[in-house]
Design a protein around this motif. Structure first.
Motif, PDB file in Angstrom:
ATOM      1  N   UNK A  31       0.827  -1.164  -0.166  1.00 51.78           N
ATOM      2  CA  UNK A  31       0.053  -0.013  -0.027  1.00 51.78           C
ATOM      3  C   UNK A  31       0.628   0.961  -0.527  1.00 51.78           C
ATOM      4  N   UNK A  32       0.496   2.413  -0.521  1.00 54.20           N
ATOM      5  CA  UNK A  32       1.238   3.038  -0.791  1.00 54.20           C
ATOM      6  C   UNK A  32       0.247   4.621  -0.454  1.00 54.20           C
ATOM      7  N   UNK A  33       0.652   5.696   0.567  1.00 54.23           N
ATOM      8  CA  UNK A  33       0.283   6.702   0.955  1.00 54.23           C
ATOM      9  C   UNK A  33       0.118   7.559  -0.021  1.00 54.23           C
ATOM     10  N   UNK A  34      -0.479   8.469  -0.328  1.00 52.73           N
ATOM     11  CA  UNK A  34      -1.015  10.008  -0.757  1.00 52.73           C
ATOM     12  C   UNK A  34      -1.196  10.825   0.016  1.00 52.73           C
ATOM     13  N   UNK A  35      -0.533  12.256  -0.186  1.00 53.71           N
ATOM     14  CA  UNK A  35      -1.130  13.084   0.780  1.00 53.71           C
ATOM     15  C   UNK A  35      -0.939  14.460   0.387  1.00 53.71           C
ATOM     16  N   UNK A  36      -1.737  15.850   0.384  1.00 55.18           N
ATOM     17  CA  UNK A  36      -2.506  16.579   0.489  1.00 55.18           C
ATOM     18  C   UNK A  36      -1.981  17.075   1.480  1.00 55.18           C
ATOM     19  N   UNK A  37      -1.830  18.601   0.899  1.00 57.46           N
ATOM     20  CA  UNK A  37      -1.759  19.725   2.525  1.00 57.46           C
ATOM     21  C   UNK A  37      -2.305  21.439   2.418  1.00 57.46           C
ATOM     22  N   UNK A  38      -3.046  21.384   3.228  1.00 54.51           N
ATOM     23  CA  UNK A  38      -3.281  22.815   3.131  1.00 54.51           C
ATOM     24  C   UNK A  38      -3.614  23.824   4.021  1.00 54.51           C
ATOM     25  N   UNK A  39      -3.583  24.888   3.752  1.00 49.17           N
ATOM     26  CA  UNK A  39      -4.583  25.719   5.307  1.00 49.17           C
ATOM     27  C   UNK A  39      -5.005  26.463   5.363  1.00 49.17           C
ATOM     28  N   UNK A  40      -6.394  26.099   6.494  1.00 47.32           N
ATOM     29  CA  UNK A  40      -7.917  26.068   6.398  1.00 47.32           C
ATOM     30  C   UNK A  40      -7.838  27.404   6.335  1.00 47.32           C
ATOM     31  N   UNK A  41      -9.143  28.021   6.067  1.00 50.94           N
ATOM     32  CA  UNK A  41      -8.990  29.755   4.998  1.00 50.94           C
ATOM     33  C   UNK A  41      -9.979  29.788   6.781  1.00 50.94           C
ATOM     34  N   UNK A  42     -10.879  29.064   8.053  1.00 49.57           N
ATOM     35  CA  UNK A  42     -11.210  29.476   8.646  1.00 49.57           C
ATOM     36  C   UNK A  42     -10.201  30.435   9.720  1.00 49.57           C
ATOM     37  N   UNK A  43      -8.799  29.004  10.062  1.00 48.62           N
ATOM     38  CA  UNK A  43      -8.684  29.199  11.457  1.00 48.62           C
ATOM     39  C   UNK A  43      -7.126  29.206  11.295  1.00 48.62           C
ATOM     40  N   UNK A  44      -6.123  29.501   9.691  1.00 49.81           N
ATOM     41  CA  UNK A  44      -5.041  29.196   9.241  1.00 49.81           C
ATOM     42  C   UNK A  44      -4.372  28.091   9.811  1.00 49.81           C
TER      43      UNK A  44
END
Length: 162
Positions: A31-44
């Motif tokens: 199995x492989x893991x793919x990840x994405x990340x972002x900054x939450x607009x409400x909390x930062x």
């Protein structure tokens, strides 16, 4: 109109590949893991989402996966989605399993970790310099013998007079 079933993933292995012989063909599963990340607009705050993908690699690519890939290895994959239906033995209900399958010429398995590839392949220390880093190019031929890439002699296309 025709359709396309193609998956492209870049991710890291969650565990070492498991292999089995199926009708004389090697099958490596992991199995492989793919990840994405972002900054939450409400909390930062930084958010992250990880998806896990089951992968089955057949034939020579399966042999290579079993030999060189380990937990944490980063890979680039091109394959197809395949869903299998089965009956759960305990509940008797229909269940479905989806995986990415690499089989044949329309699939790609590429190892992206140069450091981990060097530690698993016996590469002399002198060959590990940046100009001579051929660790990704070493492979085993059909007879099991190591194939070493041809060394460059410093000749460049700009030296061609035409």
């Amino acid at each position: 109109m025709s359709s396309v079933n193609k998956v492209i993933l870049i991710g890291r292995l969650g565990k070492d590949p498991e292999t089995q012989d199926v009708n004389g063909k090697v099958l490596a599963s992991f199995s492989i893991a793919t990840s994405e990340s972002w900054n939450d607009k409400n909390t930062g705050q930084k958010q992250e989402k990880t998806e896990w993908h089951n992968v089955s690699v057949w034939g020579r690519q399966g042999e290579i996966a079993a030999q060189y890939l380990r937990k944490g290895s980063q890979v680039y994959l091109e394959g197809q989605i395949e869903t299998q239906k089965y009956i759960d033995k305990t509940s008797g209900q229909n269940r479905y399993s989806t995986r990415v399958v690499l089989n044949g010429f329309n699939s790609t398995l590429q190892m992206l970790d140069t450091k981990s590839a060097e530690t698993r392949v016996d590469v002399p220390q002198a060959a590990r310099s940046p100009q001579n880093d051929h660790s990704q190019l070493r492979d085993l031929g059909n007879d099991g013998q190591s194939i070493t890439p041809v060394q460059t002699d410093g000749f460049e296309d700009k030296d061609i007079p035409f």
